[in-house]
Design an enzyme around this catalytic site. Structure first.
Site, PDB file in Angstrom:
ATOM      1  N   GLY A 152       0.901  -1.363   0.025  1.00 21.52           N
ATOM      2  CA  GLY A 152       0.061  -0.073   0.138  1.00 21.52           C
ATOM      3  C   GLY A 152       0.715   1.230  -0.024  1.00 21.52           C
ATOM      4  O   GLY A 152       0.287   2.390   0.202  1.00 21.52           O
ATOM      5  N   GLN A 153       2.195   1.277  -0.032  1.00 16.43           N
ATOM      6  CA  GLN A 153       3.020   2.400  -0.109  1.00 16.43           C
ATOM      7  C   GLN A 153       2.635   2.983  -1.536  1.00 16.43           C
ATOM      8  O   GLN A 153       2.890   2.619  -2.712  1.00 16.43           O
ATOM      9  CB  GLN A 153       4.386   2.069  -0.240  1.00 16.43           C
ATOM     10  CG  GLN A 153       5.372   3.311  -0.092  1.00 16.43           C
ATOM     11  CD  GLN A 153       6.930   2.906   0.108  1.00 16.43           C
ATOM     12  OE1 GLN A 153       7.284   1.648  -0.120  1.00 16.43           O
ATOM     13  NE2 GLN A 153       7.613   3.875   0.323  1.00 16.43           N
TER      14      GLN A 153
ATOM     15  N   VAL B 252       3.717   6.893  -1.522  1.00 16.31           N
ATOM     16  CA  VAL B 252       5.018   7.884  -1.764  1.00 16.31           C
ATOM     17  C   VAL B 252       6.027   6.944  -1.231  1.00 16.31           C
ATOM     18  O   VAL B 252       6.234   6.455  -0.278  1.00 16.31           O
ATOM     19  CB  VAL B 252       4.496   9.078  -0.603  1.00 16.31           C
ATOM     20  CG1 VAL B 252       5.733  10.080  -0.795  1.00 16.31           C
ATOM     21  CG2 VAL B 252       3.347   9.768  -1.019  1.00 16.31           C
TER      22      VAL B 252
ATOM     23  N   HIS C  70       7.940   6.427   5.480  1.00 22.58           N
ATOM     24  CA  HIS C  70       6.925   7.465   6.326  1.00 22.58           C
ATOM     25  C   HIS C  70       5.954   6.458   7.407  1.00 22.58           C
ATOM     26  O   HIS C  70       5.485   5.407   6.886  1.00 22.58           O
ATOM     27  CB  HIS C  70       6.143   8.383   5.876  1.00 22.58           C
ATOM     28  CG  HIS C  70       5.169   7.760   4.751  1.00 22.58           C
ATOM     29  ND1 HIS C  70       5.575   7.186   3.409  1.00 22.58           N
ATOM     30  CD2 HIS C  70       3.748   7.721   4.759  1.00 22.58           C
ATOM     31  CE1 HIS C  70       4.617   6.698   2.568  1.00 22.58           C
ATOM     32  NE2 HIS C  70       3.503   6.892   3.342  1.00 22.58           N
TER      33      HIS C  70
ATOM     34  N   HIS D  95       2.585   6.238   9.684  1.00 22.96           N
ATOM     35  CA  HIS D  95       1.531   7.021   9.674  1.00 22.96           C
ATOM     36  C   HIS D  95       1.124   6.835  11.283  1.00 22.96           C
ATOM     37  O   HIS D  95       1.454   5.516  11.868  1.00 22.96           O
ATOM     38  CB  HIS D  95       0.554   6.072   9.160  1.00 22.96           C
ATOM     39  CG  HIS D  95       0.400   6.334   7.705  1.00 22.96           C
ATOM     40  ND1 HIS D  95      -0.267   7.237   7.112  1.00 22.96           N
ATOM     41  CD2 HIS D  95       1.354   5.626   6.763  1.00 22.96           C
ATOM     42  CE1 HIS D  95      -0.285   7.130   5.500  1.00 22.96           C
ATOM     43  NE2 HIS D  95       0.863   6.073   5.510  1.00 22.96           N
TER      44      HIS D  95
END
Length: 142
Positions: free
Chosen positions: A93-94, A96, A100, A102
């Site tokens: 589901g990456q 970008v 990072h 969440h």
């Protein structure tokens, strides 16, 4: 790396609602939040995925995420729990490609959650899977 929006945010050339700015990490509000208060923690050094992430940067990202989760619970926002979520790769589901984390505040019935159905493999399957993972592990240099 030129089209990395998080790199632009870290560089200060793209707008962001910054919550935390430390030497190695930056935390800012997600512009497409799952819940109110959903934010992102990113390492300031670019890493497109976990394999490229410096372990010290990873530790800094997680430590900041933990501190922010604690702050969220102490804030005036309505929060019953917190999820930490990091997607590594398209299949995960990456979207970008700058690592990072969440930090997602949760309340009962907010609609966010993992929708997968757990499997129930037998011990032989679990041991075979564990063996495949163990054989791929490398000992960190240190």
């Amino acid at each position: 790396m030129n089209d990395c929006i998080f790199c632009a945010i870290v560089a200060g050339t793209a707008p962001a609602s910054v919550v935390l700015d430390e030497p190695d990490v930056l935390a800012f509000m997600d512009i497409r939040p799952f819940t109110s208060g959903h934010l992102l923690v990113v390492p300031k050094r670019h890493a497109s995925g976990l394999a490229q992430l410096d372990p010290d940067d990873g530790a800094a990202v997680f430590a900041a995420g933990q501190r922010i989760a604690t702050a969220l619970r102490a804030s005036s926002l309505p929060i019953d729990g917190v999820n930490l979520f990091l997607a590594d790769g398209v299949a995960a589901g990456q979207e970008v490609f700058h690592v990072h984390l969440h930090v997602v505040p949760r309340t009962g019935g907010d609609g966010f959650g993992v929708r997968a159905r757990p499997q129930s493999p037998n011990r032989t399957v679990l041991e075979g899977t564990a063996d495949a993972i163990r054989s791929a592990l490398t000992v960190p240099e240190g």
